[in-house]
Design an enzyme around this catalytic site. Structure first.
Site, PDB file in Angstrom:
ATOM      1  N   ASP A   1       7.957   1.791  -2.943  1.00 42.58           N
ATOM      2  CA  ASP A   1       7.502   0.790  -3.911  1.00 42.58           C
ATOM      3  C   ASP A   1       8.639  -0.191  -4.148  1.00 42.58           C
ATOM      4  O   ASP A   1       9.682  -0.109  -3.499  1.00 42.58           O
ATOM      5  CB  ASP A   1       7.023   1.454  -5.218  1.00 42.58           C
ATOM      6  CG  ASP A   1       5.877   0.664  -5.829  1.00 42.58           C
ATOM      7  OD1 ASP A   1       6.078  -0.528  -6.124  1.00 42.58           O
ATOM      8  OD2 ASP A   1       4.783   1.231  -5.994  1.00 42.58           O
TER       9      ASP A   1
ATOM     10  N   HIS B   1       4.675  -4.812  -2.980  1.00 42.06           N
ATOM     11  CA  HIS B   1       5.488  -3.692  -3.492  1.00 42.06           C
ATOM     12  C   HIS B   1       6.616  -3.387  -2.506  1.00 42.06           C
ATOM     13  O   HIS B   1       6.917  -2.224  -2.224  1.00 42.06           O
ATOM     14  CB  HIS B   1       4.615  -2.459  -3.739  1.00 42.06           C
ATOM     15  CG  HIS B   1       3.729  -2.600  -4.950  1.00 42.06           C
ATOM     16  ND1 HIS B   1       4.220  -2.561  -6.225  1.00 42.06           N
ATOM     17  CD2 HIS B   1       2.394  -2.800  -5.066  1.00 42.06           C
ATOM     18  CE1 HIS B   1       3.220  -2.723  -7.087  1.00 42.06           C
ATOM     19  NE2 HIS B   1       2.100  -2.875  -6.412  1.00 42.06           N
TER      20      HIS B   1
ATOM     21  N   GLU C   1      -2.004  -5.277  -5.217  1.00 43.26           N
ATOM     22  CA  GLU C   1      -1.166  -6.137  -6.060  1.00 43.26           C
ATOM     23  C   GLU C   1      -0.169  -6.980  -5.259  1.00 43.26           C
ATOM     24  O   GLU C   1       0.968  -7.161  -5.686  1.00 43.26           O
ATOM     25  CB  GLU C   1      -0.413  -5.275  -7.089  1.00 43.26           C
ATOM     26  CG  GLU C   1      -1.345  -4.533  -8.013  1.00 43.26           C
ATOM     27  CD  GLU C   1      -0.624  -3.643  -9.025  1.00 43.26           C
ATOM     28  OE1 GLU C   1      -1.087  -3.577 -10.162  1.00 43.26           O
ATOM     29  OE2 GLU C   1       0.401  -3.023  -8.672  1.00 43.26           O
TER      30      GLU C   1
HETATM   31  C1  ACM Z   1      -2.452   0.495  -8.345  1.00 43.17           C
HETATM   32  O1  ACM Z   1      -2.555   1.031  -9.460  1.00 43.17           O
HETATM   33  N1  ACM Z   1      -1.742  -0.604  -8.206  1.00 43.17           N
HETATM   34  C2  ACM Z   1      -3.095   1.053  -7.165  1.00 43.17           C
END
Ligand code: ACM
Length: 694
Positions: free
Chosen positions: A192, A266, A330
């Site tokens: 991440d 990420h 995201e």
């Molecule tokens: C997530 O909660 N961004 C998968």
């Protein structure tokens, strides 16, 4: 529990004793509840030294695991004996239709598990384990015939090891707890923005650089490592040897570890290690420590795809899982929009927008995984811009992603926020550890419907199952991870396995309490808070922030302080967009002042343009002030207390505010002013101080 009823009744009356001997015992407490359990008269006593026999090597391994887990949970010490020897417990292969199904027959003479597969045999053994360990000591099992098989094939938990690291020993204990309740997928979030935790031999900087960060806040900034003269780094990573051992440990317990390597977003930790992979021409070289969504994306150069494919090849060699998770969530597209090279590439490819480019990116990854015999799974954003042909969707923004995937003939896993997001607090009690503010209790999880009504039966067959996700931004320790995962994980086990008609929350809740106590005996500190009842303040003059009302819940979080770096820290329930608390109808008769425990929290949240909505710069004195209002938050401040003293203390400071005399029951409202967004004042508790002599 049941076995102990008889001696009590025996002492009470002979008439009842006769009834006790003939009435069938209640069904054994097994979670997930089995499809069918027919209890009959009689009891099997299992004491230390009782033997288990198994017909084949996999069965023998299951027998060893059964013996080990039984001893760890305080049950009898079992012996695994060689085939041919008589056994009180027998694991055998025989005809059972469902590949994960089993039959379990307990009579006063012994217990027999029958299944057609190793997995089925293991699940039968785990049902037996629950009967053997219902209470510590010698076991008395009611005679019963169980026929059982799961409702869904994907019964999962996700562990985020990027935001906070957990040791392999903890993960093994988690695997034990999952296996004992027939959960079969551990989705492992390994990369991440805040860390890259998986050793990749070809790219050593991913973990040399990417696995370490300076935590946010004043406390960690002041925690200087004498070896480097710089702030001590937080981190860790999993070596490939550790991963292989964990994968093998899970496989023996019929759990598949599905690894997740995040792309294209990420990606901050990865691009801090290898800046040439970044879409941003000048990426940060430090692994960041804020929570939220960073804009860092991988670029779309051929060399970057080469890197990602090489990484995935090492991942594939480590993890036998059919599914490889590539994230996809995201990925804010600002960096792709700002890059002339990427814009030119989009034009050349003929893709219409950045969503289309992400779809092209993910499809390229899917082809690579398919060429290695694997399947791609990603978060529901992979639907945007067009789903890759054979992709499976993990639906987290509600269940809409799963519905869309199923309708287009794709498989899907349900893991919607907030109900299956176990970073939410599970009660509003003051003894609940940090987490997202909105409470997601055991009953709400248990009520989750894994069969979306809007799908036809044929479409519903694309729902592989469900999974709960433990994100760990606010879950700093392994003990807290266990607390967040269980008992709610038992609800996931039951929804995923048991037929819908078997659901009964009152019955489940009793089993969950017993199951949680057993997990604690095994060394996994499952939460007790869901079983403690309502949180009645012990002292009417004191409220923890978790016992106050928030004025708003834009981004409500129960957050830890950043100091001390080692040791207990205060917890603050706050809305980071609007830190403001109400003590409704506080009894102020005879109260002279309030003492407010004030702490400073780092504002370590990437919230994009919303940062403009955070009020700061409204201070009158350099450090800002505490404002106390009487009669609600719209009233002018009754007291304003400058916070100079608290500003010099990174931990909690008690601040006193004198109240006007003669007040009765009133809403008390607490807010702060501050010179800047960072740090953020927060309230951990309030005490009403009586007038002298009261
Ligand atoms: C997530 O909660 N961004 C998968």
């Amino acid at each position: 529990m049941r076995a102990s009823a008889c001696p009590w009744i025996a002492a009470a009356a002979a008439l009842l004793l006769a009834a006790c001997a003939t009435a069938p015992a209640p069904a054994p407490m097994i979670t997930p509840a089995p499809v069918r359990a027919e209890v009959s008269a009689g009891v099997l006593r299992v004491a230390d030294g009782a033997s288990i026999v198994a017909a084949d090597p996999a069965g023998r391994r299951t027998a060893e695991i059964l013996a080990e887990l039984t001893a760890r949970a305080g049950g009898p010490r079992l012996r695994v004996t060689t085939p041919g020897a008589p056994g009180l417990i027998t694991l055998r292969k025989g005809e059972v239709k469902h590949p994960e199904g089993y039959e379990l027959e307990v009579t006063p003479a012994g217990a027999v598990v029958t299944a057609s597969t190793d997995a089925g045999q293991f699940y039968g053994a785990m049902s037996l384990w629950q009967m053997l360990t219902a209470t510590p000591g010698e076991a008395r099992l009611p005679a019963v015939r169980i026929a059982d098989a799961p409702r869904f094939g994907w019964r999962g938990l996700m562990l985020d090891s990027a935001r906070h690291y957990q040791s392999p020993a903890f993960i093994r204990t988690l695997i034990d707890a999952m296996a004992a309740h027939k959960l079969n997928v551990l989705h492992w979030h390994l990369t991440d923005d805040q860390a890259w935790r998986l050793e990749i031999k070809k790219y050593p900087k991913l973990t040399q650089v990417g696995a370490w960060r300076v935590p946010a806040g004043q406390g960690p900034a002041a925690d200087i490592d004498p070896a480097t003269g710089k702030p001590r780094l937080y981190g860790g990573f999993y070596s490939q040897d550790e991963v292989r051992a964990l994968v093998a440990y899970a496989a023996e317990r019929h759990i598949t570890i599905v690894p997740e390597i995040e792309m294209p977003g990420h990606a901050s930790a990865a691009v801090a290690a290898y800046p040439e992979l970044a879409a941003n021409p000048n990426p940060s070289r430090a692994v960041p420590a804020d929570w939220g969504v960073y804009p860092a994306l991988f670029n779309t150069e051929d060399a970057t795809f080469g890197f990602l494919e090489n990484v995935l090849d090492e991942v594939i060699a480590l993890f036998p899982s059919t599914y490889i998770h590539v994230g996809g969530d995201e990925a804010v597209k600002d960096e792709w929009k700002a890059s002339p090279r990427i814009q030119a590439q989009m034009k050349a490819l003929g893709v219409k927008d950045e969503h289309g480019l992400q779809s092209w990116f993910i499809q390229r990854m899917e082809r690579h995984l398919a060429s290695r015999g694997r399947r791609l799974i990603g978060w529901d954003e992979i639907l945007e811009g067009g789903l890759a042909p054979n992709a499976t969707v993990m639906s987290w923004r509600g269940i809409d992603g799963a519905v869309a995937a199923a309708r287009s003939g794709h498989d899907a896993v349900l893991s919607p926020a907030p109900v299956l997001y176990f970073d939410h607090r599970q009660t509003g009690r003051a003894d609940e550890p940090p987490g997202r503010g909105r409470v997601v209790g055991l009953e709400e999880v248990y009520a989750f419907d894994p069969a979306p009504a809007q799908l036809t039966p044929a479409e519903r067959s694309h729902i592989l199952g469900l999974q709960a996700n433990l994100w760990t931004e606010h879950v700093r320790t392994e003990g807290r991870a266990a607390h967040m995962l269980f008992p709610r994980g038992l609800a996931i086990a039951e929804i995923g396995w048991s037929p819908e008609g078997r659901r009964d929350f009152a019955d489940f809740s009793r089993r969950a309490a017993q199951g949680s106590a057993r997990l604690r005996r095994m060394g996994l500190p499952a939460a007790e808070t869901p079983f403690r009842g309502p949180d009645v303040p012990a002292d009417p003059r004191y409220r923890d922030s978790r016992q106050l009302k928030l004025c708003s819940e834009n981004i409500a979080l129960a957050l830890e302080d950043d100091a001390p770096v080692r040791g207990e820290r205060a917890v603050f329930l706050t809305d980071i967009m609007n830190p403001c608390w109400i003590w409704p109808q506080a009894d102020l008769a005879g109260v002279a002042a309030v003492r407010v425990d004030v702490g400073q929290l780092p504002f370590n949240f990437q919230i994009g343009a919303d940062i403009k909505k955070v009020v700061a710069g409204n201070n009158r004195t350099p450090a800002g002030e505490l404002e106390v209002r009487v009669g609600g938050c719209a009233a002018p401040p009754a007291v304003i207390v400058p916070l100079a003293q608290a500003a010099s203390n990174p931990a909690v400071t008690a601040v006193e505010a004198k109240l006007p005399p003669g007040l009765g029951r009133q809403d008390l409202c607490f807010t702060f002013t501050r010179p800047a967004v960072e740090p953020m004042w927060a309230l951990s508790g309030v005490r009403l101080l009586p007038e002298a002599g009261r």
